[in-house]
Design an enzyme around this catalytic site. Structure first.
Site, PDB file in Angstrom:
ATOM      1  N   ASP A  57      -8.346  -0.631   8.188  1.00 10.61           N
ATOM      2  CA  ASP A  57      -8.324   0.457   7.186  1.00 10.61           C
ATOM      3  C   ASP A  57      -7.043   1.470   7.886  1.00 10.61           C
ATOM      4  O   ASP A  57      -6.838   1.387   9.012  1.00 10.61           O
ATOM      5  CB  ASP A  57      -9.618   1.258   7.104  1.00 10.61           C
ATOM      6  CG  ASP A  57      -9.783   2.345   6.021  1.00 10.61           C
ATOM      7  OD1 ASP A  57      -8.571   2.506   5.144  1.00 10.61           O
ATOM      8  OD2 ASP A  57     -10.473   2.862   6.001  1.00 10.61           O
TER       9      ASP A  57
ATOM     10  N   LEU B  87     -19.361   1.167   5.814  1.00  7.39           N
ATOM     11  CA  LEU B  87     -19.357  -0.150   5.492  1.00  7.39           C
ATOM     12  C   LEU B  87     -18.529  -0.389   4.582  1.00  7.39           C
ATOM     13  O   LEU B  87     -18.130  -1.712   4.334  1.00  7.39           O
ATOM     14  CB  LEU B  87     -20.591  -0.679   5.752  1.00  7.39           C
ATOM     15  CG  LEU B  87     -21.407  -0.716   7.081  1.00  7.39           C
ATOM     16  CD1 LEU B  87     -22.685  -1.196   6.955  1.00  7.39           C
ATOM     17  CD2 LEU B  87     -20.552  -1.259   8.193  1.00  7.39           C
ATOM     18  N   SER B  88     -18.480   0.231   3.538  1.00  8.37           N
ATOM     19  CA  SER B  88     -17.616  -0.108   2.352  1.00  8.37           C
ATOM     20  C   SER B  88     -17.930  -1.331   1.830  1.00  8.37           C
ATOM     21  O   SER B  88     -17.286  -2.217   1.494  1.00  8.37           O
ATOM     22  CB  SER B  88     -16.137   0.178   2.525  1.00  8.37           C
ATOM     23  OG  SER B  88     -15.772   1.249   3.138  1.00  8.37           O
TER      24      SER B  88
ATOM     25  N   ARG C 102      -7.040  -0.009  -7.506  1.00  7.15           N
ATOM     26  CA  ARG C 102      -5.930   0.907  -7.132  1.00  7.15           C
ATOM     27  C   ARG C 102      -4.883   0.456  -8.166  1.00  7.15           C
ATOM     28  O   ARG C 102      -5.033  -0.351  -9.108  1.00  7.15           O
ATOM     29  CB  ARG C 102      -5.490   0.021  -5.942  1.00  7.15           C
ATOM     30  CG  ARG C 102      -6.335   0.549  -4.727  1.00  7.15           C
ATOM     31  CD  ARG C 102      -6.018  -0.415  -3.426  1.00  7.15           C
ATOM     32  NE  ARG C 102      -7.095   0.105  -2.312  1.00  7.15           N
ATOM     33  CZ  ARG C 102      -6.826   0.665  -0.995  1.00  7.15           C
ATOM     34  NH1 ARG C 102      -5.458   0.370  -0.679  1.00  7.15           N
ATOM     35  NH2 ARG C 102      -7.761   0.894  -0.252  1.00  7.15           N
TER      36      ARG C 102
ATOM     37  N   ARG D  64     -13.897  -1.138  12.570  1.00  3.39           N
ATOM     38  CA  ARG D  64     -13.397  -0.236  11.518  1.00  3.39           C
ATOM     39  C   ARG D  64     -12.115   0.728  12.089  1.00  3.39           C
ATOM     40  O   ARG D  64     -12.509   1.592  12.946  1.00  3.39           O
ATOM     41  CB  ARG D  64     -14.128   0.345  10.733  1.00  3.39           C
ATOM     42  CG  ARG D  64     -13.608   1.035   9.532  1.00  3.39           C
ATOM     43  CD  ARG D  64     -14.413   1.523   8.630  1.00  3.39           C
ATOM     44  NE  ARG D  64     -13.865   1.983   7.328  1.00  3.39           N
ATOM     45  CZ  ARG D  64     -14.079   2.001   6.137  1.00  3.39           C
ATOM     46  NH1 ARG D  64     -15.191   1.473   5.640  1.00  3.39           N
ATOM     47  NH2 ARG D  64     -13.174   2.267   4.951  1.00  3.39           N
TER      48      ARG D  64
ATOM     49  N   LEU E 137     -10.394 -21.209  16.797  1.00  2.00           N
ATOM     50  CA  LEU E 137     -10.552 -19.804  15.984  1.00  2.00           C
ATOM     51  C   LEU E 137     -10.887 -19.919  14.588  1.00  2.00           C
ATOM     52  O   LEU E 137     -10.060 -20.860  13.835  1.00  2.00           O
ATOM     53  CB  LEU E 137      -9.548 -18.746  16.262  1.00  2.00           C
ATOM     54  CG  LEU E 137      -9.939 -17.515  15.496  1.00  2.00           C
ATOM     55  CD1 LEU E 137     -10.794 -16.771  16.602  1.00  2.00           C
ATOM     56  CD2 LEU E 137      -8.669 -16.727  15.276  1.00  2.00           C
TER      57      LEU E 137
ATOM     58  N   SER F 129     -11.472  -5.970  -1.167  1.00  2.00           N
ATOM     59  CA  SER F 129     -12.757  -5.727  -1.776  1.00  2.00           C
ATOM     60  C   SER F 129     -12.800  -5.898  -3.265  1.00  2.00           C
ATOM     61  O   SER F 129     -11.776  -5.588  -3.715  1.00  2.00           O
ATOM     62  CB  SER F 129     -13.450  -4.488  -0.995  1.00  2.00           C
ATOM     63  OG  SER F 129     -12.917  -3.248  -2.025  1.00  2.00           O
ATOM     64  N   THR F 130     -14.144  -6.037  -3.706  1.00  2.00           N
ATOM     65  CA  THR F 130     -14.182  -6.041  -5.057  1.00  2.00           C
ATOM     66  C   THR F 130     -13.641  -4.528  -5.771  1.00  2.00           C
ATOM     67  O   THR F 130     -13.595  -4.686  -6.899  1.00  2.00           O
ATOM     68  CB  THR F 130     -15.643  -6.480  -5.648  1.00  2.00           C
ATOM     69  OG1 THR F 130     -16.525  -5.615  -4.696  1.00  2.00           O
ATOM     70  CG2 THR F 130     -15.899  -7.754  -5.475  1.00  2.00           C
TER      71      THR F 130
ATOM     72  N   HIS G 142       0.934  -2.035   3.966  1.00  2.00           N
ATOM     73  CA  HIS G 142       0.292  -3.141   3.928  1.00  2.00           C
ATOM     74  C   HIS G 142       0.803  -4.273   4.611  1.00  2.00           C
ATOM     75  O   HIS G 142       0.592  -5.281   5.394  1.00  2.00           O
ATOM     76  CB  HIS G 142       0.146  -3.499   2.479  1.00  2.00           C
ATOM     77  CG  HIS G 142      -0.871  -2.519   1.766  1.00  2.00           C
ATOM     78  ND1 HIS G 142      -2.094  -2.246   2.566  1.00  2.00           N
ATOM     79  CD2 HIS G 142      -0.750  -1.973   0.643  1.00  2.00           C
ATOM     80  CE1 HIS G 142      -2.555  -1.402   1.543  1.00  2.00           C
ATOM     81  NE2 HIS G 142      -2.053  -1.234   0.391  1.00  2.00           N
TER      82      HIS G 142
ATOM     83  N   TRP H 219      -0.847   5.259   7.457  1.00  2.00           N
ATOM     84  CA  TRP H 219       0.345   5.050   8.243  1.00  2.00           C
ATOM     85  C   TRP H 219       1.474   5.151   7.470  1.00  2.00           C
ATOM     86  O   TRP H 219       2.440   5.704   7.918  1.00  2.00           O
ATOM     87  CB  TRP H 219       0.048   3.551   8.763  1.00  2.00           C
ATOM     88  CG  TRP H 219       1.072   3.290   9.767  1.00  2.00           C
ATOM     89  CD1 TRP H 219       0.702   3.129  11.135  1.00  2.00           C
ATOM     90  CD2 TRP H 219       2.332   2.485   9.536  1.00  2.00           C
ATOM     91  NE1 TRP H 219       2.052   2.640  11.650  1.00  2.00           N
ATOM     92  CE2 TRP H 219       2.942   2.129  10.859  1.00  2.00           C
ATOM     93  CE3 TRP H 219       2.989   2.096   8.215  1.00  2.00           C
ATOM     94  CZ2 TRP H 219       4.180   1.539  10.922  1.00  2.00           C
ATOM     95  CZ3 TRP H 219       4.237   1.514   8.333  1.00  2.00           C
ATOM     96  CH2 TRP H 219       4.777   1.418   9.717  1.00  2.00           C
TER      97      TRP H 219
HETATM   98  C1  FPP Z   1      -6.921  -0.555   3.578  1.00  2.00           C
HETATM   99  O1  FPP Z   1      -6.022   0.311   3.953  1.00  2.00           O
HETATM  100  C2  FPP Z   1      -6.120  -1.958   3.518  1.00  2.00           C
HETATM  101  C3  FPP Z   1      -6.444  -2.612   2.488  1.00  2.00           C
HETATM  102  C4  FPP Z   1      -7.140  -2.538   1.176  1.00  2.00           C
HETATM  103  C5  FPP Z   1      -5.655  -3.981   2.538  1.00  2.00           C
HETATM  104  C6  FPP Z   1      -5.745  -4.850   3.651  1.00  2.00           C
HETATM  105  C7  FPP Z   1      -4.616  -5.658   3.881  1.00  2.00           C
HETATM  106  C8  FPP Z   1      -3.702  -6.069   5.029  1.00  2.00           C
HETATM  107  C9  FPP Z   1      -4.166  -5.466   6.188  1.00  2.00           C
HETATM  108  C10 FPP Z   1      -2.958  -7.204   5.069  1.00  2.00           C
HETATM  109  C11 FPP Z   1      -3.445  -8.609   4.653  1.00  2.00           C
HETATM  110  C12 FPP Z   1      -3.222  -9.624   5.496  1.00  2.00           C
HETATM  111  C13 FPP Z   1      -3.083 -10.817   4.965  1.00  2.00           C
HETATM  112  C14 FPP Z   1      -2.806 -11.787   6.114  1.00  2.00           C
HETATM  113  C15 FPP Z   1      -3.583 -11.246   3.738  1.00  2.00           C
HETATM  114  P1  FPP Z   1      -5.820   1.361   2.878  1.00  2.00           P
HETATM  115  O2  FPP Z   1      -4.506   1.049   1.868  1.00  2.00           O
HETATM  116  O3  FPP Z   1      -7.135   1.797   2.299  1.00  2.00           O
HETATM  117  O4  FPP Z   1      -5.260   2.687   3.825  1.00  2.00           O
HETATM  118  P2  FPP Z   1      -5.505   4.193   3.540  1.00  2.00           P
HETATM  119  O5  FPP Z   1      -7.228   4.436   3.542  1.00  2.00           O
HETATM  120  O6  FPP Z   1      -4.874   4.957   4.555  1.00  2.00           O
HETATM  121  O7  FPP Z   1      -5.058   4.676   2.269  1.00  2.00           O
END
Ligand code: FPP
Length: 253
Positions: A33, A208-209, A84, A201, A144, A78-79, A50, A38
């Site tokens: 998260d 847990l979302s 978004r 997390r 792994l 997630s579902t 991302h 960031w």
């Molecule tokens: C949560 O941060 C992040 C996501 C919902 C997307 C996660 C995806 C990646 C880390 C990259 C995936 C990698 C691969 C290899 C497929 P957020 O957008 O909710 O952040 P925020 O809470 O600061 O808005």
């Protein structure tokens, strides 16, 4: 561009540094998260966070392997993330391809097996295709297990399990008396893999979302304020170290 993963496979590691590896978690699950925050802090669009998050995934796969982790489950989409903006969803859907186009050869070389949990069938065609290709290419690897939770929702998973159990009882494939925790687990996406030992997390949120609600019953939780794009080997080591100091009692004394 090819990344050289200097990672050591689990068997070698066990023989070289046993003292550091006592009580390490076999299965680590991560809610990655903070990508959006960031990016915002840097005046960048959310998608920049991302993209940086993908780079961290690559690094953490390597680190996990070096720390004797056997299974790494990453909450990737997630579902609920469909809510978004479409442009962001479209971007996230391209990330598995971006990741695998660059790193699949290294994953293969390093004996990593790729799998998914979630409703992968509902993902865009190109995303499904690249994931299926990577699963096929890595299916015989026994290092792994890199498990992407993609279009994953735990309540949906549990509901589906219940429906399937009811169908199987109805079709006399299963009896009500036979249903216990072990049987129930076999109806989940995670069938056949152990429950997470450690859940991490990032970004300071402590919830847990809708992630692995059944599977996390006895898992140790570790939260950090570090945003996912800033998560690194040091943060991961800190989580593992704190896990090693925990006493797991599973309800006993
Ligand atoms: C949560 O941060 C992040 C996501 C919902 C997307 C996660 C995806 C990646 C880390 C990259 C995936 C990698 C691969 C290899 C497929 P957020 O957008 O909710 O952040 P925020 O809470 O600061 O808005």
């Amino acid at each position: 561009m090819s990344m050289k993963l200097p990672f050591i496979n689990n068997k070698q590691k066990k023989e070289t540094q046993p003292s550091d590896l006592e009580n390490t978690p076999d299965h680590v699950a991560i809610i990655m998260d903070g990508n959006g925050r960031w990016a915002k802090k840097r005046g960048l669009p959310r998608i920049a966070g991302h993209r940086e998050g993908v780079r961290v995934v690559k690094d953490i796969v390597k680190t996990a392997s070096n720390h004797n982790v056997q299974i790494l489950t990453l909450y990737t989409f997630s579902t609920e993330n469909w809510k978004r903006p479409k442009s962001e969803v479209d971007f996230i859907m391209k990330l598995p391809k971006e990741f695998l186009d660059v790193y699949l050869p290294e994953l293969i070389e390093n004996n990593v097996r790729l799998d998914t949990i979630g409703e992968v069938e509902a993902l865009p065609k190109d995303t499904k295709k690249v994931i299926q290709y990577a699963k096929d290419k890595t299916k015989n690897n026994d290092g792994l297990l890199l498990n992407f939770a993609l279009n994953y929702g735990s309540r949906f998973e549990i509901m589906q399990a219940i429906k399937q159990i009811m169908t199987d009882i109805d079709g006399s494939k299963l009896s009500v008396e036979a249903v216990d925790e072990e049987i129930f687990s076999k109806y989940l996406y995670t069938q056949g893999i152990s429950d997470p030992d450690l859940l991490i997390r990032t970004s300071g949120e402590q919830r847990l979302s809708n992630f692995l609600l059944w599977q996390l019953a006895y898992t140790e939780f570790w939260f950090t304020d570090v945003l996912w794009p800033d998560f690194n080997e040091e943060t991961f080591q800190q989580a593992i170290h704190e896990y090693q100091l925990r006493k797991r009692r599973y309800g006993g004394i």
